[in-house]
Each structure stands twice: as structure tokens, then as C-alpha cells.
Scaffold this motif. Sequence first.
Motif, short mmCIF file in Angstrom:
data_model
loop_
_atom_site.label_atom_id
_atom_site.label_comp_id
_atom_site.label_asym_id
_atom_site.label_seq_id
_atom_site.Cartn_x
_atom_site.Cartn_y
_atom_site.Cartn_z
N ASP A 31 0.63 3.95 3.09
CA ASP A 31 -0.65 4.04 3.79
C ASP A 31 -0.70 2.88 4.77
O ASP A 31 -0.67 1.71 4.36
N LYS B 268 2.77 10.73 0.51
CA LYS B 268 2.64 10.69 1.96
C LYS B 268 4.00 10.47 2.64
O LYS B 268 4.28 9.39 3.14
N TYR C 278 6.05 7.29 2.90
CA TYR C 278 5.43 7.03 1.60
C TYR C 278 4.63 5.73 1.60
O TYR C 278 4.73 4.91 0.69
N THR D 72 0.85 -1.20 0.00
CA THR D 72 0.00 0.00 0.00
C THR D 72 0.88 1.25 0.00
O THR D 72 0.84 2.06 0.93
N ASN E 295 2.26 4.98 -0.99
CA ASN E 295 1.58 6.25 -1.26
C ASN E 295 2.65 7.30 -1.55
O ASN E 295 3.28 7.81 -0.63
#
Length: 356
Positions: free
Chosen positions: A252, A246, A250, A241, A243
Amino acid sequence: MKTAILPALLLGFALFITFPAKSQTASPKKGTAERIKVHGKGLEGNLSGDSPDRDVSVYLPPSYKTDKNRRYPVLYLLHGFTDNDAQWYGFTKHWINLPEVVDKAFADPAVREMIIVTPNAYTRFFGSFYSNSVTTGNWEDYVAYELVSYIDSHYRTIATAASRGLTGHSMGGYGTMRIGQKHPEIFSSIYLLSPCCMNANLNQNRNEAALARIEAIQSDSALVKADFGVKAAFATAAAWTPNPKKPPFYIDLPSKDAQTQAGLMAKMAANAPLAMIDQYIPNLKKLHAIAFDAGSKDVGIAASNKVLNSVLNDYQIKHTYEEYDGDHINRIGERIEKKVLQFFSENLSFEQTKRR
């Protein structure tokens, strides 16, 4: 004349008893282990900041340096979570000395010599899970394409799928199944040692305290100090997962405010080999040989192996499955020596072919 010969014969017999022939006490012939760098184009630019120039340990069998015209099958061995290649090959403090284990196995004439290759998949998150991700890089492709291509171009290999095997322990067993069921054109035989993460976990009622510990991690230094479960949560999130928007990790995470998020849990579950296996039945049928095992005290993994066994039986796919008396790590060296290398010795092709 006879009286002179008799003492000499007696002396020779006595020396034979006192100093037995070397073959009776000789230790196994030793292969050689070397550590090289293999660049991964698909690992470039990973958001974790890990180097795309990866350490790779290579075991060359005893005859490799003396029989210059001989080519060898290659067994790719994937290490587990929080491990690295050096810990397996004796280049640093280790829990298993793979070259020593392999030397003992090859001392048996029934076990044929092969090259063994292990990439260092230790990452910022303590393990890549051999998956493609913008966060950690394209590890699945690195193993299946880039590493295989490099080894075939730099060593005397038999560069055909029939002469390539794939095996691994724990996270490496997961990687073996993930990659093996997708790439029968590259690897012909696979052996999973205590493979982790085989089942899809859609449990929405995970321990809130555990989820809170995961969410509390805000820095690499805190992650390094975290427990195994927290580290595994970050590593699987980095693999499954990612991202790109983020930072700083990086990823989620699968929960927010100590509550699991269904969409992210579904993404993670989709990466379980037993969740995707039905899509790859034609590929699994193309494999020449499949085997897997786990210790009976390795309860969760032994249970997932039973499911894999059942699925393969339902599809009438030939395989070997064993549950032995042991836990997750206590007999892995023995299994490699007595089972894994015997399996690949019997199932890989040793037919000498010229490089194409």
C-alpha cells in the motif's frame, strides 16, 4: 683483524640504511573475505519473489587461518539502501573496500581482531529496511536469529551477546537501531553510521508532483528507472505497509490520487525508531555500549541524531554521539577505520569461551 672487521661493519650499516627492516615498510597483514549463502527460513515465500538463499560476505581477520584454536567476536555490519554486500567487500564495483579499511585498522595494536559479517539485503525494492514483512520476508528475524545462528555454527566465534556487535550505514544504521533496541540478548553493543529514517514523518502536505510520480509506477521496469525518492517510497512501503492482496507489488503506497493517506502514514511512522524508542528503554539500558554519528552536511540525519542524543540523555543512558565535518558517504571508510572498529574493540568481549 680489526681492519677486516671495520669494512664489514660499514657495509652492514650501509645496507641497513639502504634497505630498512621490513617492519618499517611492511603493509598491514591482510584478512580474507569470502562470500557464502545463508538460507532464511523466515524469508521463504516472500511475495516479492526474492530468493531466501542470501549472499553473505564474511571478513576473517589476518590471524583466523593461522591461530586455529582462537575464537573471535563478531561484528554484524548492515549495508545501506540500493547497496549490497559485494559492493562493500570488493567482490564487484564498490564505493568502499571494507577489507582494505579493516586491514588498516587491525594494523594498530590497539584495535583487536574480529570477524565481520554483512548479509545481502538488496531486494526487488532495492533494500529490505531490515524489517519483517510478508512482502519482502522477515529480515529483522533473519539478521537477529538465523544469520547469527549460522555464523556461530560455521565459524570460530565467541557465541555470546557480549561478543556480538551490530553496526550499519544509512538504511543499515536504521536496521541497527531497529534490531539492536529489540535484542540486547543477542547484541551487546551498537554503532549507527548516518542512520536514516529515525524520525516519524506525519507530514500530510508532501509535494503532489512527487506523490504522482510514485503512483505512476506500475511495473518493475518502470521502478528500476525511477529516481531515488520513488524507489525509497516503494521499499519502505514493502517493509512497513505490505498488502498481500494487492499485486503486482503487494504494497500500500502512502498516497492515493496524490493525497497522503493518514492511516498508512501512521503505519509508516510507527516503524521509526524514535517513535518506538520509549517502549525499549529497558532494553537500551541492557546494552553495554551505544554510539552514533553523522556528517554535519547530512542535515536531516544529523538533526535526528541530535534528537536521539537528547532522548538517551533524558533517560540517562550512556552513549557516544558525534557530528563530524562530512556528508552522507564521503568519510564512512574513515569512520569505520578510526571510530567504529576502535569502539567495538573496546566494548566487545574477547574472552575465549568454548562453544556451548
